[in-house]
Design an enzyme around this catalytic site. Structure first.
Site, mmCIF file in Angstrom:
data_model
loop_
_atom_site.group_PDB
_atom_site.id
_atom_site.type_symbol
_atom_site.label_atom_id
_atom_site.label_comp_id
_atom_site.label_asym_id
_atom_site.label_seq_id
_atom_site.Cartn_x
_atom_site.Cartn_y
_atom_site.Cartn_z
ATOM 1 N N ASP A 147 0.886 -1.173 0.000
ATOM 2 C CA ASP A 147 0.000 0.000 0.000
ATOM 3 C C ASP A 147 0.916 1.213 0.000
ATOM 4 O O ASP A 147 1.483 1.578 1.028
ATOM 5 C CB ASP A 147 -0.914 0.016 1.214
ATOM 6 C CG ASP A 147 -2.026 1.050 1.091
ATOM 7 O OD1 ASP A 147 -1.899 1.939 0.220
ATOM 8 O OD2 ASP A 147 -2.997 0.991 1.854
ATOM 9 N N ILE A 149 0.586 4.513 -0.318
ATOM 10 C CA ILE A 149 0.194 5.577 0.613
ATOM 11 C C ILE A 149 -1.161 5.185 1.202
ATOM 12 O O ILE A 149 -2.201 5.412 0.597
ATOM 13 C CB ILE A 149 0.094 6.962 -0.054
ATOM 14 C CG1 ILE A 149 1.418 7.366 -0.696
ATOM 15 C CG2 ILE A 149 -0.302 8.014 0.993
ATOM 16 C CD1 ILE A 149 1.371 8.731 -1.380
#
Length: 371
Positions: A147, A149
């Site tokens: 992930d 951000i």
């Protein structure tokens, strides 16, 4: 090597909010099957895509066995201002990467060159403790969730001065994290997690953001982490999303008293449990995804905690099953779902550090109809 990749990514999200005109150029709205249904406006940014592709490039180069098994939240297709689709990737040279980024950012040549230089900058990992650890985890047994951000909406909002409440910051840049989690391809069990906090605090002299990172390994009989397990509280503190429904809040109220807290970002709320700022994170909806939870779940396991599927745990409890509730796994797409929903953590989750707090939370939530 995974730590080196995320440390290299650490400075990249901080480049973008510093230049407001550039920052606005980088924003593109998600739609269709990629849209998270919890938000009226769910955004991705070029920073998301770029960080993800850097990590995929670096890991795949270092460990060829992982190629084809490094997954991320974001599509690497990005629309430029003319509406053309650009496939964002790391090229062989800074000049080639700058040229590719310029096709998205045109006419912002300086910005494209700045981002390309950051992408290709060598990063030295100076973690003596980790360097002394020898693990034999076969790369061909692993897969990766990234992930780039987490809590993108808070990142885009850019709020810097949100005051913490009992150590937990309800919103703002501090909840924007870089998450890298490795899991066993066969079992789906998370085995290694890295959480990078790019916006941990500002340097009082330079006013530049300083980051920090945390890691954990839970593989076989090995449990190692950069952190120590926090002690349990007599009265557990539970962190929720502000979107959490009234019945869940009401059920947890008698258990927690005034220790019911709220924060943005699934990864950040799980980090609060890891750091001992909260004892559990509860989410009753299937609005988080494998890339949100894999890295923090691995660190929780390394510290003796975990993350369970809430619906499955409550179903087992109501059926009289006293065995440990099922933990989340990361290799099983949701049958019949499309797009991002294929990798949703259906039925919610409970992230916890101490088993007695998990049991207390499940006991309280078992009284909620419909869960």
């Amino acid at each position: 090597m995974a730590l080196g990749a995320t440390l290299g990514a650490r400075r990249r999200p901080r480049l973008c909010p510093a230049e407001e005109p550039l920052f606005q150029l980088l924003v593109a709205e998600k739609s269709g099957t990629d849209k998270n249904r919890r938000f009226l406006r769910d955004f991705k940014t070029l920073a998301d895509v770029l960080i993800q592709e850097v990590i995929k490039h670096d890991l795949g180069k270092e460990f060829p066995e992982l190629q084809g098994h490094i997954h991320g939240e974001e599509s690497n297709e990005f629309k430029n201002r003319q509406g053309d689709t650009v496939v964002v990737r790391v090229c062989d040279t800074p000049g080639d990467t700058a040229a590719l980024l310029l096709s998205v950012l045109e006419p912002e040549r300086e910005a494209a060159e700045l981002l390309a230089a950051a992408v290709h900058q060598d990063v030295t990992l100076g973690d003596a403790e980790l360097a002394s650890v020898e693990l034999s985890i076969p790369p061909q047994d692993l897969a990766i969730w990234i992930d780039p951000i987490d809590s993108t909406n808070e990142y885009i909002g850019g709020h810097e001065d949100v005051a913490p409440i009992d150590g937990i910051t309800p919103a703002g840049l501090c909840s924007a994290l870089v998450l890298i989690g490795a899991y066993d391809r066969q079992t789906g069990c998370p085995v290694l997690g890295i959480i990078n906090e790019p916006f941990y605090r500002r340097d009082p002299l330079t006013h530049r953001w300083q980051g920090r990172y945390h890691w954990g390994v839970a593989y076989g009989d090995t449990q190692l982490s950069s952190l120590n397990p926090p002690p349990p509280r007599p009265t557990p503190c539970v962190v929720l999303s502000r979107a959490e429904g009234g019945p869940v809040r009401a059920a947890l109220g008698p258990l927690c008293g005034d220790r019911l807290c709220f924060a943005a970002g699934a990864g950040y709320k799980m980090l609060c449990v890891i750091l001992g700022l909260a004892d559990a994170y509860v989410l009753s909806e299937g609005s988080t995804f494998t890339w949100d939870a894999c890295a923090p779940h691995a660190i929780l396991r390394a510290l003796g905690g975990g993350a369970v599927a809430l619906a499955g745990a409550l179903q087992a409890r109501r059926a009289g099953d006293t065995s440990p509730p099922p933990e989340l796994v990361y290799n099983r797409p949701v049958q019949g779902a499309v797009g991002a929903k294929r990798w949703a953590n259906q039925g919610g989750l409970v992230a916890y550090m101490h088993p007695q707090h998990l049991e207390a939370v499940l006991a309280a939530l078992a009284t909620v109809p419909g869960l």
